[in-house]
Design a protein around this motif. Structure first.
Motif, PDB file in Angstrom:
ATOM      1  N   PRO A   1      39.778 -68.405 -41.777  1.00  0.00           N
ATOM      2  CA  PRO A   1      40.601 -66.548 -41.560  1.00  0.00           C
ATOM      3  C   PRO A   1      41.368 -66.893 -42.943  1.00  0.00           C
ATOM      4  CG  PRO A   1      40.557 -68.047 -38.678  1.00  0.00           C
ATOM      5  CD  PRO A   1      39.626 -68.692 -40.267  1.00  0.00           C
ATOM      6  N   VAL A   2      41.379 -65.376 -43.188  1.00  0.00           N
ATOM      7  CA  VAL A   2      42.703 -64.801 -44.256  1.00  0.00           C
ATOM      8  C   VAL A   2      43.821 -66.058 -44.055  1.00  0.00           C
ATOM      9  CG1 VAL A   2      43.366 -63.521 -46.121  1.00  0.00           C
ATOM     10  CG2 VAL A   2      40.522 -63.407 -45.330  1.00  0.00           C
ATOM     11  N   GLY A   3      44.059 -66.254 -44.979  1.00  0.00           N
ATOM     12  CA  GLY A   3      45.188 -66.980 -44.653  1.00  0.00           C
ATOM     13  C   GLY A   3      46.146 -66.998 -45.435  1.00  0.00           C
ATOM     14  N   THR A   4      46.959 -65.767 -46.962  1.00  0.00           N
ATOM     15  CA  THR A   4      47.296 -64.652 -47.634  1.00  0.00           C
ATOM     16  C   THR A   4      47.203 -63.927 -48.687  1.00  0.00           C
ATOM     17  OG1 THR A   4      47.682 -66.706 -49.329  1.00  0.00           O
ATOM     18  CG2 THR A   4      48.671 -67.753 -48.062  1.00  0.00           C
ATOM     19  N   PHE A   5      47.700 -62.976 -48.824  1.00  0.00           N
ATOM     20  CA  PHE A   5      47.624 -61.596 -49.527  1.00  0.00           C
ATOM     21  C   PHE A   5      48.796 -62.254 -51.421  1.00  0.00           C
ATOM     22  CE2 PHE A   5      47.799 -57.936 -51.662  1.00  0.00           C
ATOM     23  CZ  PHE A   5      46.099 -57.698 -51.545  1.00  0.00           C
ATOM     24  N   ASN A   6      48.025 -62.427 -52.133  1.00  0.00           N
ATOM     25  CA  ASN A   6      48.257 -62.793 -53.077  1.00  0.00           C
ATOM     26  C   ASN A   6      48.680 -61.182 -53.837  1.00  0.00           C
ATOM     27  OD1 ASN A   6      49.347 -65.858 -52.594  1.00  0.00           O
ATOM     28  ND2 ASN A   6      46.903 -64.530 -51.839  1.00  0.00           N
TER      29      ASN A   6
ATOM     30  N   GLY B   1      53.290 -61.270 -59.701  1.00  0.00           N
ATOM     31  CA  GLY B   1      54.864 -60.457 -60.050  1.00  0.00           C
ATOM     32  C   GLY B   1      54.711 -60.569 -58.427  1.00  0.00           C
ATOM     33  N   ARG B   2      54.488 -60.887 -57.070  1.00  0.00           N
ATOM     34  CA  ARG B   2      55.080 -60.605 -55.812  1.00  0.00           C
ATOM     35  C   ARG B   2      54.441 -62.339 -55.264  1.00  0.00           C
ATOM     36  NH1 ARG B   2      52.758 -55.148 -53.413  1.00  0.00           N
ATOM     37  NH2 ARG B   2      53.406 -53.876 -55.046  1.00  0.00           N
ATOM     38  N   ALA B   3      55.003 -61.893 -54.119  1.00  0.00           N
ATOM     39  CA  ALA B   3      55.565 -63.557 -53.471  1.00  0.00           C
ATOM     40  C   ALA B   3      54.275 -63.144 -52.585  1.00  0.00           C
ATOM     41  CB  ALA B   3      56.588 -63.717 -52.397  1.00  0.00           C
ATOM     42  N   ALA B   4      53.789 -64.736 -51.936  1.00  0.00           N
ATOM     43  CA  ALA B   4      52.546 -64.522 -50.492  1.00  0.00           C
ATOM     44  C   ALA B   4      52.946 -63.812 -49.524  1.00  0.00           C
ATOM     45  CB  ALA B   4      51.719 -65.846 -51.174  1.00  0.00           C
ATOM     46  N   HIS B   5      52.026 -63.313 -49.522  1.00  0.00           N
ATOM     47  CA  HIS B   5      52.533 -62.775 -47.935  1.00  0.00           C
ATOM     48  C   HIS B   5      50.834 -63.388 -46.945  1.00  0.00           C
ATOM     49  CE1 HIS B   5      53.652 -59.799 -45.009  1.00  0.00           C
ATOM     50  NE2 HIS B   5      51.990 -59.474 -44.932  1.00  0.00           N
TER      51      HIS B   5
ATOM     52  N   LEU C   1      46.261 -57.485 -43.722  1.00  0.00           N
ATOM     53  CA  LEU C   1      45.343 -57.164 -45.026  1.00  0.00           C
ATOM     54  C   LEU C   1      45.315 -56.059 -45.457  1.00  0.00           C
ATOM     55  CD1 LEU C   1      43.598 -58.697 -46.978  1.00  0.00           C
ATOM     56  CD2 LEU C   1      41.614 -58.756 -44.833  1.00  0.00           C
ATOM     57  N   ILE C   2      44.821 -55.101 -44.220  1.00  0.00           N
ATOM     58  CA  ILE C   2      45.073 -53.537 -44.809  1.00  0.00           C
ATOM     59  C   ILE C   2      46.035 -53.193 -45.627  1.00  0.00           C
ATOM     60  CG2 ILE C   2      44.901 -51.093 -43.917  1.00  0.00           C
ATOM     61  CD1 ILE C   2      43.009 -52.733 -41.589  1.00  0.00           C
ATOM     62  N   ASP C   3      47.025 -54.491 -44.617  1.00  0.00           N
ATOM     63  CA  ASP C   3      48.634 -53.316 -45.064  1.00  0.00           C
ATOM     64  C   ASP C   3      48.706 -54.023 -46.824  1.00  0.00           C
ATOM     65  OD1 ASP C   3      49.354 -51.789 -42.921  1.00  0.00           O
ATOM     66  OD2 ASP C   3      50.886 -53.720 -42.058  1.00  0.00           O
ATOM     67  N   GLY C   4      48.169 -55.122 -46.816  1.00  0.00           N
ATOM     68  CA  GLY C   4      48.322 -55.881 -48.279  1.00  0.00           C
ATOM     69  C   GLY C   4      47.307 -55.027 -49.225  1.00  0.00           C
ATOM     70  N   TYR C   5      45.965 -55.066 -49.390  1.00  0.00           N
ATOM     71  CA  TYR C   5      45.544 -53.739 -49.831  1.00  0.00           C
ATOM     72  C   TYR C   5      46.668 -52.674 -50.177  1.00  0.00           C
ATOM     73  CZ  TYR C   5      41.307 -56.995 -49.702  1.00  0.00           C
ATOM     74  OH  TYR C   5      39.708 -57.584 -49.829  1.00  0.00           O
ATOM     75  N   HIS C   6      46.858 -51.960 -48.970  1.00  0.00           N
ATOM     76  CA  HIS C   6      47.493 -50.541 -49.574  1.00  0.00           C
ATOM     77  C   HIS C   6      48.624 -50.433 -50.669  1.00  0.00           C
ATOM     78  CE1 HIS C   6      45.676 -48.290 -46.152  1.00  0.00           C
ATOM     79  NE2 HIS C   6      44.765 -48.678 -46.862  1.00  0.00           N
ATOM     80  N   SER C   7      49.337 -51.928 -49.852  1.00  0.00           N
ATOM     81  CA  SER C   7      50.354 -51.949 -51.128  1.00  0.00           C
ATOM     82  C   SER C   7      50.155 -52.299 -51.990  1.00  0.00           C
ATOM     83  CB  SER C   7      51.512 -53.301 -50.610  1.00  0.00           C
ATOM     84  OG  SER C   7      50.620 -54.682 -51.071  1.00  0.00           O
ATOM     85  N   VAL C   8      49.451 -52.325 -53.019  1.00  0.00           N
ATOM     86  CA  VAL C   8      48.903 -52.424 -54.093  1.00  0.00           C
ATOM     87  C   VAL C   8      48.374 -51.647 -54.904  1.00  0.00           C
ATOM     88  CG1 VAL C   8      49.411 -55.270 -54.160  1.00  0.00           C
ATOM     89  CG2 VAL C   8      46.353 -53.434 -54.001  1.00  0.00           C
TER      90      VAL C   8
ATOM     91  N   LEU D   1      40.560 -61.943 -55.202  1.00  0.00           N
ATOM     92  CA  LEU D   1      41.302 -61.663 -56.478  1.00  0.00           C
ATOM     93  C   LEU D   1      42.870 -61.543 -55.274  1.00  0.00           C
ATOM     94  CD1 LEU D   1      41.672 -60.567 -59.034  1.00  0.00           C
ATOM     95  CD2 LEU D   1      41.697 -58.498 -58.676  1.00  0.00           C
ATOM     96  N   TYR D   2      43.108 -61.412 -54.407  1.00  0.00           N
ATOM     97  CA  TYR D   2      44.314 -60.811 -53.532  1.00  0.00           C
ATOM     98  C   TYR D   2      44.241 -61.865 -52.027  1.00  0.00           C
ATOM     99  CZ  TYR D   2      44.561 -56.638 -56.403  1.00  0.00           C
ATOM    100  OH  TYR D   2      44.749 -55.881 -57.782  1.00  0.00           O
TER     101      TYR D   2
END
Length: 255
Positions: free
Chosen positions: A40-45, A48-52, A61-68, A252-253
């Motif tokens: 399983p994916v552990g974190t979204f990195n 310049g941001r803290a790991a999520h 994970l979708i929210d992570g991609y959208h956030s960048v 990458l993320y």
């Protein structure tokens, strides 16, 4: 890749496609195409941001991609690819979640001619969501004629062909890459994806770069998407310069 500068926010994100490998309802982290050992994916990195924390949660994970700023997504249903059983509820949830975003590429693992109820489901999904593009992956397809079958059910501009290799070698035992190059040219397919599975989750774009040049030689005017090993801005630039139109990104993320 050692020495690559981190990608600054918004530098290439409009040309990135975020990857979600979906296995048993979880977002997993692919490495080298060895699907028996995906975790399983552990974190979204993001730079310049803290790991999520993701912990395999697809919507996070979708929210992570959208956030960048990554609006387009590539979803590989590993259950469908490996065993033929689509994760329909999860797939539809993702499609509806992303209906107002960029293109949503779906690899469901098409193999042979499907029963009518399967066609009805995928036709409904595509007809209801103009941003959905269904992928015909050559690692699964047992015959080039499957492309013609898809074209009788789905619009041409909502179909993409994925040309699949591993360590530089064509994956399919039933077909050749020349067969698929010809099929793409003859059918007017507007989007192809080139993947060397050994490059998934790696730290080098060398195989991806070589494949990019190979595909571009055969299909110079087709929209070309690739990925594998992208670790920074220099990698992205080299692939764009070699002819890639968009890049698939995951490690990458997401890790």
């Amino acid at each position: 890749m050692t020495g690559c500068k981190p990608i600054p926010p918004d530098a290439f994100t409009s040309r990135f496609i975020g990857v979600i490998d979906l296995q048993d309802g979880l977002a997993v982290h692919g490495v080298g195409g060895d699907r028996d050992h995906y975790l399983p994916v552990g974190t979204f990195n993001a730079p310049g941001r803290a790991a999520h924390r993701i912990d395999g949660h697809v919507q996070r994970l979708i929210d992570g991609y959208h956030s960048v700023g990554i609006d387009s997504l590539y979803v590989a249903d590993l259950n469908g690819i490996r065993f033929g059983d689509w994760q329909r509820q999860q797939i539809r949830s993702i499609v509806e979640r992303c209906s107002d975003r960029g293109t949503l590429f779906l690899d469901l693992g098409f193999r042979t001619t499907m029963p009518p109820q399967r066609w009805s489901w995928i036709e409904s999904l595509v007809n209801d969501h103009a941003n959905v593009v269904v992928i015909l992956a050559t690692e699964c397809a047992t015959d080039v004629s499957l492309l013609s079958d898809l074209l009788t059910h789905l619009p041409c501009d909502q179909i993409a062909v994925s040309l699949d290799y591993k360590d530089g070698r064509w994956v399919s035992e039933e077909t050749t890459d020349d067969d698929w190059f010809d099929a793409c040219r003859n059918s007017g397919i507007s989007t192809v994806i080139g993947l060397d599975l050994a490059s998934v989750g790696s730290t080098s774009i060398q195989r991806t770069l070589e494949l990019c040049k190979r595909v571009r030689l055969q299909l110079p005017h087709t929209r070309y998407i690739t990925g594998g090993g992208v670790r920074g801005a220099a990698d992205a630039r080299r692939l764009f310069d070699a002819g890639a139109d968009q890049l698939l990104v995951a490690s990458l993320y997401a890790r």
